[in-house]
Design a protein around this motif. Structure first.
Motif, PDB file in Angstrom:
ATOM      1  N   PHE A   1       0.824  -1.198   0.000  1.00 58.36           N
ATOM      2  CA  PHE A   1       0.000   0.000   0.000  1.00 58.36           C
ATOM      3  C   PHE A   1       0.865   1.259   0.000  1.00 58.36           C
ATOM      4  N   THR A   2       1.938   1.258   0.787  1.00 56.56           N
ATOM      5  CA  THR A   2       2.836   2.411   0.847  1.00 56.56           C
ATOM      6  C   THR A   2       3.518   2.643  -0.495  1.00 56.56           C
ATOM      7  N   VAL A   3       3.971   1.559  -1.131  1.00 56.72           N
ATOM      8  CA  VAL A   3       4.646   1.671  -2.427  1.00 56.72           C
ATOM      9  C   VAL A   3       3.708   2.240  -3.485  1.00 56.72           C
ATOM     10  N   LEU A   4       2.434   1.899  -3.400  1.00 52.19           N
ATOM     11  CA  LEU A   4       1.477   2.404  -4.385  1.00 52.19           C
ATOM     12  C   LEU A   4       1.030   3.829  -4.068  1.00 52.19           C
ATOM     13  N   GLN A   5       0.750   4.104  -2.811  1.00 53.15           N
ATOM     14  CA  GLN A   5       0.141   5.381  -2.473  1.00 53.15           C
ATOM     15  C   GLN A   5       1.130   6.542  -2.455  1.00 53.15           C
ATOM     16  N   VAL A   6       2.276   6.375  -1.803  1.00 50.59           N
ATOM     17  CA  VAL A   6       3.177   7.516  -1.598  1.00 50.59           C
ATOM     18  C   VAL A   6       3.685   8.091  -2.918  1.00 50.59           C
ATOM     19  N   PRO A   7       4.263   7.275  -3.826  1.00 52.59           N
ATOM     20  CA  PRO A   7       4.665   7.867  -5.116  1.00 52.59           C
ATOM     21  C   PRO A   7       3.478   8.395  -5.916  1.00 52.59           C
ATOM     22  N   GLY A   8       2.341   7.670  -5.858  1.00 53.00           N
ATOM     23  CA  GLY A   8       1.169   8.141  -6.580  1.00 53.00           C
ATOM     24  C   GLY A   8       0.700   9.497  -6.081  1.00 53.00           C
ATOM     25  N   LEU A   9       0.679   9.670  -4.765  1.00 53.72           N
ATOM     26  CA  LEU A   9       0.276  10.948  -4.190  1.00 53.72           C
ATOM     27  C   LEU A   9       1.213  12.069  -4.610  1.00 53.72           C
ATOM     28  N   MET A  10       2.519  11.816  -4.492  1.00 54.68           N
ATOM     29  CA  MET A  10       3.485  12.883  -4.743  1.00 54.68           C
ATOM     30  C   MET A  10       3.553  13.245  -6.224  1.00 54.68           C
ATOM     31  N   LEU A  11       3.478  12.263  -7.088  1.00 54.94           N
ATOM     32  CA  LEU A  11       3.529  12.556  -8.523  1.00 54.94           C
ATOM     33  C   LEU A  11       2.283  13.306  -8.984  1.00 54.94           C
ATOM     34  N   THR A  12       1.109  12.850  -8.564  1.00 54.93           N
ATOM     35  CA  THR A  12      -0.117  13.545  -8.961  1.00 54.93           C
ATOM     36  C   THR A  12      -0.186  14.930  -8.326  1.00 54.93           C
ATOM     37  N   GLY A  13       0.268  15.055  -7.074  1.00 57.14           N
ATOM     38  CA  GLY A  13       0.266  16.361  -6.427  1.00 57.14           C
ATOM     39  C   GLY A  13       1.165  17.350  -7.146  1.00 57.14           C
ATOM     40  N   LEU A  14       2.377  16.904  -7.517  1.00 53.31           N
ATOM     41  CA  LEU A  14       3.295  17.783  -8.241  1.00 53.31           C
ATOM     42  C   LEU A  14       2.743  18.122  -9.630  1.00 53.31           C
ATOM     43  N   PHE A  15       2.161  17.130 -10.291  1.00 53.62           N
ATOM     44  CA  PHE A  15       1.618  17.356 -11.645  1.00 53.62           C
ATOM     45  C   PHE A  15       0.533  18.431 -11.623  1.00 53.62           C
ATOM     46  N   PHE A  16      -0.427  18.299 -10.726  1.00 53.84           N
ATOM     47  CA  PHE A  16      -1.517  19.273 -10.679  1.00 53.84           C
ATOM     48  C   PHE A  16      -1.055  20.612 -10.119  1.00 53.84           C
ATOM     49  N   ALA A  17      -0.059  20.609  -9.251  1.00 53.52           N
ATOM     50  CA  ALA A  17       0.462  21.877  -8.741  1.00 53.52           C
ATOM     51  C   ALA A  17       1.118  22.686  -9.857  1.00 53.52           C
ATOM     52  N   VAL A  18       1.854  21.998 -10.731  1.00 54.55           N
ATOM     53  CA  VAL A  18       2.465  22.684 -11.879  1.00 54.55           C
ATOM     54  C   VAL A  18       1.390  23.225 -12.808  1.00 54.55           C
ATOM     55  N   LEU A  19       0.331  22.443 -13.039  1.00 54.98           N
ATOM     56  CA  LEU A  19      -0.755  22.921 -13.888  1.00 54.98           C
ATOM     57  C   LEU A  19      -1.485  24.110 -13.257  1.00 54.98           C
ATOM     58  N   MET A  20      -1.616  24.071 -11.943  1.00 52.72           N
ATOM     59  CA  MET A  20      -2.337  25.141 -11.257  1.00 52.72           C
ATOM     60  C   MET A  20      -1.600  26.465 -11.331  1.00 52.72           C
ATOM     61  N   GLN A  21      -0.297  26.428 -11.604  1.00 48.28           N
ATOM     62  CA  GLN A  21       0.448  27.673 -11.752  1.00 48.28           C
ATOM     63  C   GLN A  21      -0.061  28.493 -12.934  1.00 48.28           C
ATOM     64  N   ARG A  22      -0.768  27.839 -13.852  1.00 48.70           N
ATOM     65  CA  ARG A  22      -1.275  28.513 -15.044  1.00 48.70           C
ATOM     66  C   ARG A  22      -2.790  28.690 -15.021  1.00 48.70           C
ATOM     67  N   ALA A  23      -3.399  28.461 -13.857  1.00 45.14           N
ATOM     68  CA  ALA A  23      -4.860  28.535 -13.775  1.00 45.14           C
ATOM     69  C   ALA A  23      -5.368  29.959 -13.664  1.00 45.14           C
ATOM     70  N   GLY A  24      -4.507  30.890 -13.348  1.00 43.83           N
ATOM     71  CA  GLY A  24      -4.906  32.289 -13.279  1.00 43.83           C
ATOM     72  C   GLY A  24      -5.873  32.576 -12.151  1.00 43.83           C
ATOM     73  N   LYS A  25      -6.957  33.319 -12.469  1.00 47.49           N
ATOM     74  CA  LYS A  25      -7.906  33.726 -11.439  1.00 47.49           C
ATOM     75  C   LYS A  25      -8.721  32.563 -10.881  1.00 47.49           C
ATOM     76  N   LEU A  26      -8.742  31.446 -11.589  1.00 46.31           N
ATOM     77  CA  LEU A  26      -9.507  30.281 -11.109  1.00 46.31           C
ATOM     78  C   LEU A  26      -8.721  29.414 -10.136  1.00 46.31           C
ATOM     79  N   THR A  27      -7.511  29.814  -9.811  1.00 48.78           N
ATOM     80  CA  THR A  27      -6.684  29.010  -8.911  1.00 48.78           C
ATOM     81  C   THR A  27      -7.361  28.741  -7.570  1.00 48.78           C
TER      82      THR A  27
END
Length: 323
Positions: free
Chosen positions: A105-131
């Motif tokens: 469970f740790t092997v699946l969740q921890v990398p999955g959480l961090m990769l998806t979190g970083l991915f969406f955080a980078v995308l959110m940098q371009r969300a503008g006023k909808l952030t």
């Protein structure tokens, strides 16, 4: 001599009665009284928190540490067990299977959480006023009760009416029986954990991205770096303190997964779905063997302590702090 003594007493009375004599001494005295009052008020405000910490955290922790070396069913007298509780726990095939499930469970969740979190955080940098709107939408599951989250996903994992399975069939992928097939039970827990914890990771990564000095990114752009090169060689190294913090907290949280399992299976979870904390609860409150449950909890604590220590020791090689 009598005259001299009488004169000294008179001068002392006059000095004490005169408000203009020794102002520094009176000021220091008032400052000491004020500091004493502030200190007493500070301790008074801290008292409820300290009392709660002692009663609900430190006390039970010390009691569990003692119970790990005793046989006790919660009602009768305790008998000293030495290290037998630890030996029985470590030699149990069921506990070993639960430890493997926890690691998986740790092997699946921890990398999955961090990769998806970083991915969406980078995308959110371009969300503008909808952030703020997107950030609120992502963070909503974090503050939602785990019981409610598990109840929602219990419906989503239902093989007969599951929207997840219907979507998989639409794109030509097999639709597994998530909670009945032993191969997919732990991945199902990981999916729920990633969905609920993504908002916290997102907010932390966004804070880390906003703290990066723009001059580094501008210098990389002037050097002709692509977006991927900037992310790999500039952004991620400067995010390494945030990554370290999130990796430590995520691993600690993943080792303690329990609520999803209990909502999905109650106290009848199959061996393929059991984790260490689930075993602790079952041994303590299902079998009333508080000695073995405390021993298993202590082993879990030591394992987390070792893992965290290794992460902190390894940070010198890959964590970069900016001044």
């Amino acid at each position: 001599m009598a005259v001299s003594s009488t004169g000294s007493q008179a001068r002392a009375r006059l000095t004490s009665a005169d408000p203009d004599v020794h102002p520094d001494r009176r000021s220091r005295s008032r400052s000491r009284r004020r500091r004493g009052g502030d200190t007493a008020a500070g301790y008074l405000f801290l008292a409820p928190q300290v009392l709660g910490l002692l009663v609900f955290m430190v006390g039970p922790l010390l009691f569990a540490l003692v119970l790990a070396f005793y046989h006790w069913d919660g009602f009768g007298t305790r008998s000293f067990a030495g290290l037998s509780n630890f030996a029985e726990v470590m030699s149990s095939p069921r506990i070993q299977r639960s430890a493997v499930n926890t690691l998986w469970f740790t092997v699946l969740q921890v990398p999955g959480l961090m990769l998806t979190g970083l991915f969406f955080a980078v995308l959110m940098q371009r969300a503008g006023k909808l952030t703020p709107v997107y950030r609120l939408a992502f963070f909503a599951p974090v503050i939602t009760s785990s019981v409610a989250v598990a109840a929602i996903w219990l419906w989503l994992f239902n093989p007969d009416i599951s929207p997840v399975n219907n979507a998989l069939r639409e794109i030509g992928l097999p639709a597994p029986n998530w909670l009945q097939d032993a191969r997919f039970v732990i991945p199902a827990f990981a999916i729920v954990g990633i969905w609920q914890g993504l908002g916290y990771q997102l907010v932390m990564f966004m804070a880390g991205l906003q703290s990066i000095d723009r001059s580094y990114l501008e210098a990389a752009l002037l050097d002709g770096c692509s977006e991927w090169q900037k992310l790999r060689h500039v952004t991620i190294p400067l995010l390494s303190p945030t990554i370290l913090f999130l990796s430590i907290t995520s691993i600690i949280g993943s080792f303690q997964v329990f609520d999803y399992i209990y909502i999905f299976f109650d106290d009848r979870a199959p061996d393929s779905a059991r984790t260490i904390v689930y075993e602790v609860v079952r041994i303590a409150f299902g079998e009333f063997n508080f000695g073995q449950a405390s021993a298993l909890a202590l082993l879990l604590f030591l394992a987390l302590l070792v893992v965290t220590g290794c992460q902190l020791a390894a940070q010198k090689k890959w964590v970069h702090y900016t001044e």
